[in-house]
Structure formats: C-alpha cells, structure tokens
Design a protein around this motif. Structure first.
Motif, PDB file in Angstrom:
ATOM      1  N   TYR A  18       0.827  -1.209   0.000  1.00 14.46           N
ATOM      2  CA  TYR A  18       0.000   0.000   0.000  1.00 14.46           C
ATOM      3  C   TYR A  18       0.863   1.261   0.000  1.00 14.46           C
ATOM      4  O   TYR A  18       0.514   2.255  -0.648  1.00 14.46           O
ATOM      5  CB  TYR A  18      -0.973   0.003   1.171  1.00 14.46           C
ATOM      6  CG  TYR A  18      -2.118  -0.960   0.990  1.00 14.46           C
ATOM      7  CD1 TYR A  18      -2.864  -0.988  -0.187  1.00 14.46           C
ATOM      8  CD2 TYR A  18      -2.465  -1.858   1.994  1.00 14.46           C
ATOM      9  CE1 TYR A  18      -3.915  -1.875  -0.366  1.00 14.46           C
ATOM     10  CE2 TYR A  18      -3.521  -2.741   1.836  1.00 14.46           C
ATOM     11  CZ  TYR A  18      -4.234  -2.749   0.656  1.00 14.46           C
ATOM     12  OH  TYR A  18      -5.275  -3.627   0.485  1.00 14.46           O
ATOM     13  N   LEU A  21       1.971   1.630  -3.573  1.00 12.08           N
ATOM     14  CA  LEU A  21       0.879   2.132  -4.402  1.00 12.08           C
ATOM     15  C   LEU A  21       0.642   3.620  -4.166  1.00 12.08           C
ATOM     16  O   LEU A  21       0.433   4.377  -5.116  1.00 12.08           O
ATOM     17  CB  LEU A  21      -0.396   1.328  -4.141  1.00 12.08           C
ATOM     18  CG  LEU A  21      -0.366  -0.130  -4.596  1.00 12.08           C
ATOM     19  CD1 LEU A  21      -1.625  -0.854  -4.129  1.00 12.08           C
ATOM     20  CD2 LEU A  21      -0.196  -0.239  -6.092  1.00 12.08           C
ATOM     21  N   GLU A  25       0.829   6.337  -7.255  1.00 14.36           N
ATOM     22  CA  GLU A  25      -0.503   6.689  -7.741  1.00 14.36           C
ATOM     23  C   GLU A  25      -0.551   8.167  -8.138  1.00 14.36           C
ATOM     24  O   GLU A  25      -0.159   9.032  -7.377  1.00 14.36           O
ATOM     25  CB  GLU A  25      -1.550   6.399  -6.672  1.00 14.36           C
ATOM     26  CG  GLU A  25      -2.960   6.755  -7.064  1.00 14.36           C
ATOM     27  CD  GLU A  25      -3.420   6.076  -8.344  1.00 14.36           C
ATOM     28  OE1 GLU A  25      -3.831   6.809  -9.270  1.00 14.36           O
ATOM     29  OE2 GLU A  25      -3.368   4.841  -8.423  1.00 14.36           O
ATOM     30  N   LYS A  26      -1.046   8.429  -9.347  1.00 15.05           N
ATOM     31  CA  LYS A  26      -1.120   9.799  -9.853  1.00 15.05           C
ATOM     32  C   LYS A  26      -2.351  10.546  -9.332  1.00 15.05           C
ATOM     33  O   LYS A  26      -2.322  11.754  -9.189  1.00 15.05           O
ATOM     34  CB  LYS A  26      -1.107   9.789 -11.373  1.00 15.05           C
ATOM     35  CG  LYS A  26       0.223   9.309 -11.945  1.00 15.05           C
ATOM     36  CD  LYS A  26       0.199   9.288 -13.445  1.00 15.05           C
ATOM     37  CE  LYS A  26       1.422   8.751 -14.124  1.00 15.05           C
ATOM     38  NZ  LYS A  26       2.576   8.419 -13.388  1.00 15.05           N
ATOM     39  N   ASP A  27      -3.396   9.823  -9.037  1.00 16.39           N
ATOM     40  CA  ASP A  27      -4.622  10.430  -8.520  1.00 16.39           C
ATOM     41  C   ASP A  27      -4.445  10.672  -7.022  1.00 16.39           C
ATOM     42  O   ASP A  27      -4.329   9.720  -6.242  1.00 16.39           O
ATOM     43  CB  ASP A  27      -5.796   9.484  -8.774  1.00 16.39           C
ATOM     44  CG  ASP A  27      -7.118  10.009  -8.235  1.00 16.39           C
ATOM     45  OD1 ASP A  27      -7.136  10.885  -7.363  1.00 16.39           O
ATOM     46  OD2 ASP A  27      -8.158   9.504  -8.696  1.00 16.39           O
ATOM     47  N   LEU A  30      -6.836   8.757  -4.657  1.00 13.24           N
ATOM     48  CA  LEU A  30      -6.529   7.334  -4.563  1.00 13.24           C
ATOM     49  C   LEU A  30      -5.247   7.102  -3.770  1.00 13.24           C
ATOM     50  O   LEU A  30      -5.161   6.166  -2.965  1.00 13.24           O
ATOM     51  CB  LEU A  30      -6.405   6.738  -5.970  1.00 13.24           C
ATOM     52  CG  LEU A  30      -6.848   5.312  -6.163  1.00 13.24           C
ATOM     53  CD1 LEU A  30      -8.231   5.045  -5.622  1.00 13.24           C
ATOM     54  CD2 LEU A  30      -6.756   4.950  -7.628  1.00 13.24           C
ATOM     55  N   ALA A  31      -4.264   7.963  -3.972  1.00 18.58           N
ATOM     56  CA  ALA A  31      -3.018   7.851  -3.204  1.00 18.58           C
ATOM     57  C   ALA A  31      -3.305   7.978  -1.710  1.00 18.58           C
ATOM     58  O   ALA A  31      -2.726   7.254  -0.899  1.00 18.58           O
ATOM     59  CB  ALA A  31      -2.018   8.918  -3.656  1.00 18.58           C
ATOM     60  N   TYR A  34      -4.646   4.725  -0.381  1.00 22.62           N
ATOM     61  CA  TYR A  34      -3.565   3.762  -0.173  1.00 22.62           C
ATOM     62  C   TYR A  34      -2.766   4.093   1.083  1.00 22.62           C
ATOM     63  O   TYR A  34      -2.372   3.190   1.825  1.00 22.62           O
ATOM     64  CB  TYR A  34      -2.633   3.709  -1.390  1.00 22.62           C
ATOM     65  CG  TYR A  34      -3.284   3.171  -2.636  1.00 22.62           C
ATOM     66  CD1 TYR A  34      -4.137   2.062  -2.600  1.00 22.62           C
ATOM     67  CD2 TYR A  34      -3.051   3.766  -3.863  1.00 22.62           C
ATOM     68  CE1 TYR A  34      -4.723   1.576  -3.750  1.00 22.62           C
ATOM     69  CE2 TYR A  34      -3.638   3.273  -5.022  1.00 22.62           C
ATOM     70  CZ  TYR A  34      -4.471   2.189  -4.962  1.00 22.62           C
ATOM     71  OH  TYR A  34      -5.046   1.697  -6.105  1.00 22.62           O
ATOM     72  N   GLY A  79       2.212  -0.049 -13.324  1.00 27.31           N
ATOM     73  CA  GLY A  79       1.093   0.695 -12.762  1.00 27.31           C
ATOM     74  C   GLY A  79       0.363  -0.085 -11.676  1.00 27.31           C
ATOM     75  O   GLY A  79       0.404  -1.316 -11.646  1.00 27.31           O
ATOM     76  N   PRO A  80      -0.288   0.642 -10.801  1.00 29.80           N
ATOM     77  CA  PRO A  80      -0.976   0.019  -9.660  1.00 29.80           C
ATOM     78  C   PRO A  80      -2.050  -0.987 -10.054  1.00 29.80           C
ATOM     79  O   PRO A  80      -2.231  -1.996  -9.376  1.00 29.80           O
ATOM     80  CB  PRO A  80      -1.611   1.205  -8.930  1.00 29.80           C
ATOM     81  CG  PRO A  80      -0.827   2.391  -9.351  1.00 29.80           C
ATOM     82  CD  PRO A  80      -0.351   2.100 -10.743  1.00 29.80           C
TER      83      PRO A  80
END
Length: 93
Positions: A18, A21, A25-27, A30-31, A34, A79-80
């Motif tokens: 996690y 991730l 993570e670009k968002d 969402l990051a 995680y 990518g995740p």
C-alpha cells in the motif's frame, strides 16, 4: 506462535504494497486511500508484534517478502492496476 508470526508477515507485506501504491498513484485521492490502508496495516502489524511479545517471542520486524517486493516492482513499472487484485487477495489471508 507460527500463526501470529505469519499474520505479522502478511501485515508487513500489505503495508509495504500500500505504501508503494500510494507513492506511485497519480490520482491524489486514490493515493490518500492507499496511505490510509497502509496506516491500518501498520497498526495491525504493531498488534501482532505485541501479541508475539506477550507470548514470549522476540518479535523481529520482518522485511517484506520476496513476493511483496516483486509485486511492488511490477506496480512501479506497469502501474498500480496490475497488482490490485493480488493486493486485495492478501486481505483474505
């Protein structure tokens, strides 16, 4: 005691994945999810460590498993989304 140590290892792996991730993570939303999941898993690892100590075991903090390190490597390169099903399956253990 083996079960407690196995559970600790699973929590260490989940935390590591996690955190990985979250770092890739670009968002931002969402990051953050995680990061929160990593925090929960870290607390679980602390609880298993305490349980092992209560049982009289020296509870070393294990490093992430080779499997977790491989999954993190794959996530960094592909990518995740590539590892999400596997990361979710770790929660079933």
């Amino acid at each position: 005691m083996d079960t407690s140590l196995d559970n600790l290892r699973h929590e260490i792996d989940s935390t590591y994945l996690y955190e990985t991730l979250a770092s890739i993570e670009k968002d931002p939303s969402l990051a953050e999810v995680y990061r929160r999941l990593a925090s929960v898993e870290r607390r679980h690892a602390e609880q298993w460590t305490a349980r092992l100590q209560q049982q009289g075991a020296a509870a070393p903090v294990p490093a992430p498993s080779p499997r977790a390190r491989l999954l993190a490597w794959l996530a960094r390169r592909l990518g995740p989304a590539v590892i999400l099903p596997t990361a979710a399956s770790l929660e079933q253990v």
